[in-house]
Write an enzyme that holds these catalytic residues in place. Structure first.
Site, PDB file in Angstrom:
ATOM      1  N   ASP A   1      -7.082  -8.129   5.347  1.00  0.00           N
ATOM      2  CA  ASP A   1      -6.200  -8.889   4.468  1.00  0.00           C
ATOM      3  C   ASP A   1      -5.665 -10.139   5.137  1.00  0.00           C
ATOM      4  OD1 ASP A   1      -6.413  -7.551   2.135  1.00  0.00           O
ATOM      5  OD2 ASP A   1      -4.738  -6.190   2.540  1.00  0.00           O
TER       6      ASP A   1
ATOM      7  N   ARG B   1     -13.518 -14.036  -0.508  1.00  0.00           N
ATOM      8  CA  ARG B   1     -12.582 -14.714   0.395  1.00  0.00           C
ATOM      9  C   ARG B   1     -13.293 -15.575   1.436  1.00  0.00           C
ATOM     10  NH1 ARG B   1      -8.105 -10.101   1.098  1.00  0.00           N
ATOM     11  NH2 ARG B   1      -7.029 -10.547  -0.841  1.00  0.00           N
TER      12      ARG B   1
ATOM     13  N   GLN C   1      -9.419   2.325   0.068  1.00  0.00           N
ATOM     14  CA  GLN C   1      -9.284   2.707  -1.336  1.00  0.00           C
ATOM     15  C   GLN C   1     -10.281   3.801  -1.703  1.00  0.00           C
ATOM     16  OE1 GLN C   1      -9.551  -0.961  -3.522  1.00  0.00           O
ATOM     17  NE2 GLN C   1      -7.455  -1.553  -3.026  1.00  0.00           N
TER      18      GLN C   1
ATOM     19  N   SER D   1     -13.494   1.777   3.709  1.00  0.00           N
ATOM     20  CA  SER D   1     -12.625   1.285   2.646  1.00  0.00           C
ATOM     21  C   SER D   1     -11.510   2.300   2.416  1.00  0.00           C
ATOM     22  CB  SER D   1     -13.417   1.098   1.348  1.00  0.00           C
ATOM     23  OG  SER D   1     -12.526   1.079   0.239  1.00  0.00           O
TER      24      SER D   1
ATOM     25  N   LYS E   1     -13.410  -9.090  -2.510  1.00  0.00           N
ATOM     26  CA  LYS E   1     -11.955  -8.914  -2.675  1.00  0.00           C
ATOM     27  C   LYS E   1     -11.534  -9.600  -3.974  1.00  0.00           C
ATOM     28  CE  LYS E   1     -10.386  -6.530   0.787  1.00  0.00           C
ATOM     29  NZ  LYS E   1      -9.427  -5.450   0.613  1.00  0.00           N
TER      30      LYS E   1
ATOM     31  N   ARG F   1       1.364   4.279  -2.884  1.00  0.00           N
ATOM     32  CA  ARG F   1       1.121   5.688  -2.564  1.00  0.00           C
ATOM     33  C   ARG F   1       2.378   6.537  -2.740  1.00  0.00           C
ATOM     34  NH1 ARG F   1      -2.560   2.500  -0.482  1.00  0.00           N
ATOM     35  NH2 ARG F   1      -4.607   3.268   0.157  1.00  0.00           N
TER      36      ARG F   1
ATOM     37  N   GLY G   1      -6.393  -3.333  -7.590  1.00  0.00           N
ATOM     38  CA  GLY G   1      -7.538  -2.510  -7.214  1.00  0.00           C
ATOM     39  C   GLY G   1      -7.092  -1.145  -6.719  1.00  0.00           C
TER      40      GLY G   1
ATOM     41  N   SER H   1       0.841  -1.210   0.000  1.00  0.00           N
ATOM     42  CA  SER H   1       0.000   0.000   0.000  1.00  0.00           C
ATOM     43  C   SER H   1       0.870   1.252   0.000  1.00  0.00           C
ATOM     44  CB  SER H   1      -0.869   0.053   1.260  1.00  0.00           C
ATOM     45  OG  SER H   1      -1.639  -1.094   1.365  1.00  0.00           O
TER      46      SER H   1
ATOM     47  N   ARG I   1      -3.612 -14.147  -1.381  1.00  0.00           N
ATOM     48  CA  ARG I   1      -3.674 -14.327   0.071  1.00  0.00           C
ATOM     49  C   ARG I   1      -4.322 -15.653   0.433  1.00  0.00           C
ATOM     50  NH1 ARG I   1      -1.627  -9.584   1.992  1.00  0.00           N
ATOM     51  NH2 ARG I   1      -2.237  -7.768   0.810  1.00  0.00           N
TER      52      ARG I   1
END
Ligand code: DC
Length: 648
Positions: free
Chosen positions: A316, A347, A169, A167, A343, A27, A94, A23, A389
């Site tokens: 996650d 999941r 995102q 979220s 996801k 960024r 994503g 992540s 994952r």
């Protein structure tokens, strides 16, 4: 990925630094691209997803110098992006797609974002809704729900947005869009999601404030480039954390791990289950908290209940938490996790289905799962559902003693799994394997030997094992016509082993004898027999318990080590391969007709590729190298570069 087939007695001990956080890597590239001046990003994660972000910004006109250790990003300021002259491919990421949608909505040009089939089926409405409230013009498939997305960038207005679900995102997408507005944008979450964007933006000069669950940004301020040190990824460390705590006697030190509280819910849950996890040496690196974590294996983990505010901070880690739950006493209940259904895979469903296959007691709920612990999980064919994952979660599950032969095609997500999980030699019991397949004379053995020497790995010549078995069967009077029962009976009286580069048949060194044309012929004949292949399967896999391997043969990448860290398929024209074999045999004193060798090679190719069981074929994810006209040195250097750069 055989090396995580850890047998019951195995313990994990050692230390490792997990790979850089994904992540934060995303960024760092995004903000540096939108900032003025040259940004520096150290410890950037090299992975398909983060490379999608780099590629996207390059397409948008940003120069990114990649000198191996650091990225130098020549940001052009908030308004420096230029229209891409093609569709922007976000791959499987994503984060790339959702955050870019925010940025591009505010940039006055046209953009189209697409991704792989998995990303194209993930919901985009959740970012499109708030961005549209800001005035963005975004359209997509299925009533503006799915990518590809077409974005006509324009001036946006600030909004005050109450997010229906937490979220990171969505929040980040709106915050990035708000940089371009005049006024204050406020985003409120129902519970706190990851806050990497909020931590990084002020460092770049953005006017951002956090008040409880509300983040506000005053738009219109330029960003200025920074130096970012990306901390180690907590989610990657989590797999080892759980592996260590569920295997009694283990002790693993995980170094330089990012412990941002929005990410580390798993630690609290595991500690509440009785796990021995200690956080040491906490420090702050580029605005993010970082620490070293010691995990010790204990028996007697207790079930936990996970719900509410806890959930976003371990979203996650859900697959790996399921594995810990399956080993804990009692029923672990996870609720409030409906987000997991959208996801990379659903999941919840994926874990429930696959854990049931492994013998766990599982009950699926719309927003979670119940898992009742058991002492043993059994081996099973597990599907990764294209989700790294899930694959890694099951990888740990398989560490409980599964020794089955999973179909590699079901592990399609291999390339997205952080490579260090496969390669890190400092964790005992987890050795790396470089797998090479290809037809006779393609140069596999020469290259494998050189690689092994260079890397300090052991060379596993599986052809030699098949040759030795063939000699053994010949000595027992067997031939093409022999029945399976006769072969099995003879194998029962045969031992084949490999030590220090030499092959032994019934304790006799046959390293020279196996190179005869007769042994070549019969190795190919007998290797098509199921009993022979099964006889050698464990011998080959067993080797990985003792050393890092360069394994070479016909089914290394497809059957024996389908989860190898690196997979190569070497080939060359039949003419060239015959020439190489002839040279080799002449040097050994055989009187050789090259044309006969060529025909022989073609016949063996046909037999090795045409057999029903473990035929020679190129694995989808193996790197293909045609060595015709290339020197050994060329091929060796090329492969070594791929390995050292962590590419493939
Ligand atoms: O690589 P080589 O030429 O030494 O192999 C001898 C034979 O053994 C080859 O014809 C096919 C068989 N073989 C196999 O079926 N599977 C392997 N992993 C290695 C070799």
């Amino acid at each position: 990925m055989d090396k995580i087939e850890i047998t019951g007695a195995a313990r994990l001990s050692g230390e490792l630094a997990p790979p850089p956080d994904k992540s934060i890597s995303h960024r760092a590239v995004m903000l540096s691209s939108l900032a003025k001046g040259r940004g520096v990003v150290r410890n950037f994660l090299r992975a398909q997803d983060t490379e999608s972000t780099m590629a996207a910004f390059r397409t948008l006109g940003i120069e990114i110098e990649d000198n191996g250790d650091v990225l130098l990003i020549h940001g052009k300021g908030l308004h420096g992006l230029r229209e891409a002259n093609d569709v922007i491919d976000c791959g499987n990421s994503g984060t790339t797609m959702r955050l870019l949608t925010g940025i591009l909505s505010a940039n006055p040009f046209f953009s189209v974002l697409t991704g792989d089939s998995s990303l194209r089926s993930r919901p985009m409405k959740r970012v499109i809704t708030p961005l549209s409230m800001m005035g963005a013009l975004i359209s997509g498939r299925d009533g503006n729900r799915l990518a590809p997305l077409a974005i006509s960038g324009r001036k946006l207005n600030p909004i005050s947005y109450d997010m229906p679900i937490a979220s990171a995102q969505v929040k980040s997408s709106v915050l990035l869009a708000s940089l371009y507005t005049e006024g204050i944008t406020m985003v409120k979450e129902p519970v706190r999601s990851r806050d990497h964007t909020e931590r990084m933006l002020p460092a770049f000069g953005a006017d951002l404030r956090t008040d409880g669950l509300t983040v506000s940004v005053q738009g219109g301020r330029e960003l200025y480039s920074q130096e970012i040190d990306v901390p180690g990824d907590f989610s990657s460390a989590a797999f080892f954390m759980v592996a260590a705590i569920i295997i009694p006697g283990s002790e693993v030190l995980l170094k330089n791990v990012g412990i941002n509280p929005t990410r580390t819910g798993l630690i609290s849950v595991l500690q509440s289950m009785g796990a021995d996890i200690r956080i040491m040496n906490t420090r702050s690196v580029s605005g993010e908290p970082v620490a070293d974590i010691v995990c010790r294996g204990t028996s007697g983990l207790k079930a936990a209940t996970v719900a509410g505010d806890m959930v976003p901070s371990l979203i996650d880690e859900f697959p790996i938490l399921c594995i810990a739950a399956a080993r804990a006493e009692g029923t672990t209940m996870i609720r409030g996790a409906e987000e997991l259904r959208v996801k990379e895979s659903d999941r919840i469903k994926a874990m429930a289905k696959e854990m049931i296959r492994m013998g766990a007691a599982v009950e699926e709920h719309p927003d979670g799962i119940d898992i009742t612990g058991t002492d043993t999980l059994s081996g099973a064919d597990v599907y990764s559902h294209g989700d790294h994952r899930i694959a890694m979660g099951h990888g740990r599950g398989r560490a409980f003693g599964s020794r089955n032969n999973d179909d590699p095609r079901r592990w399609r997500c291999r390339h997205i799994i952080p490579r260090f999980l496969f390669t890190h030699p400092r964790i005992d019991g987890m050795n790396a394997v470089i797998a090479i397949d290809g037809p006779s004379g393609a140069g596999k053995s020469t290259i494998a030997r050189l690689l092994a020497r260079e890397l300090g790995y052991q060379y596993l010549d599986t052809g030699a094992l098949y040759r030795a078995v063939a000699l053994g069967l010949l000595q027992h009077g067997l031939n093409e016509e022999s029945t399976d029962a006769e072969i099995i009976a003879a194998l029962d009286r045969t031992t084949v082993s490999f030590r220090e580069g030499k092959v032994f048949l019934d304790r006799k060194d046959v390293s020279e004898d196996i190179r005869s044309p007769e042994a070549s012929h019969y190795a190919s004949v007998f290797s098509a027999r199921r009993a022979v292949r099964e006889f050698l399967l464990d011998t080959q896999r067993e080797a990985l318990h003792h050393a890092n391997l360069v394994a070479e043969g016909r089914d290394m990448t497809t059957v024996v080590f389908p989860y190898a860290s690196w997979k190569f398929y070497l080939d060359a024209s039949a003419q060239e391969r015959a020439r190489r074999r002839a040279l080799e045999l002449r040097a050994k004193g055989y009187d050789i007709d090259e044309e006969k060798i060529r025909l022989d090679i073609l016949e063996r190719d046909a037999r090795d590729s045409g057999r029903d069981i473990a035929p020679l074929k190129r694995a989808d994810d193996a790197m293909f190298i045609d060595s015709t006209g290339l020197s050994v040195e060329d091929v060796f250097r090329h492969i070594l570069d791929v390995i050292r750069e962590g590419r493939q």
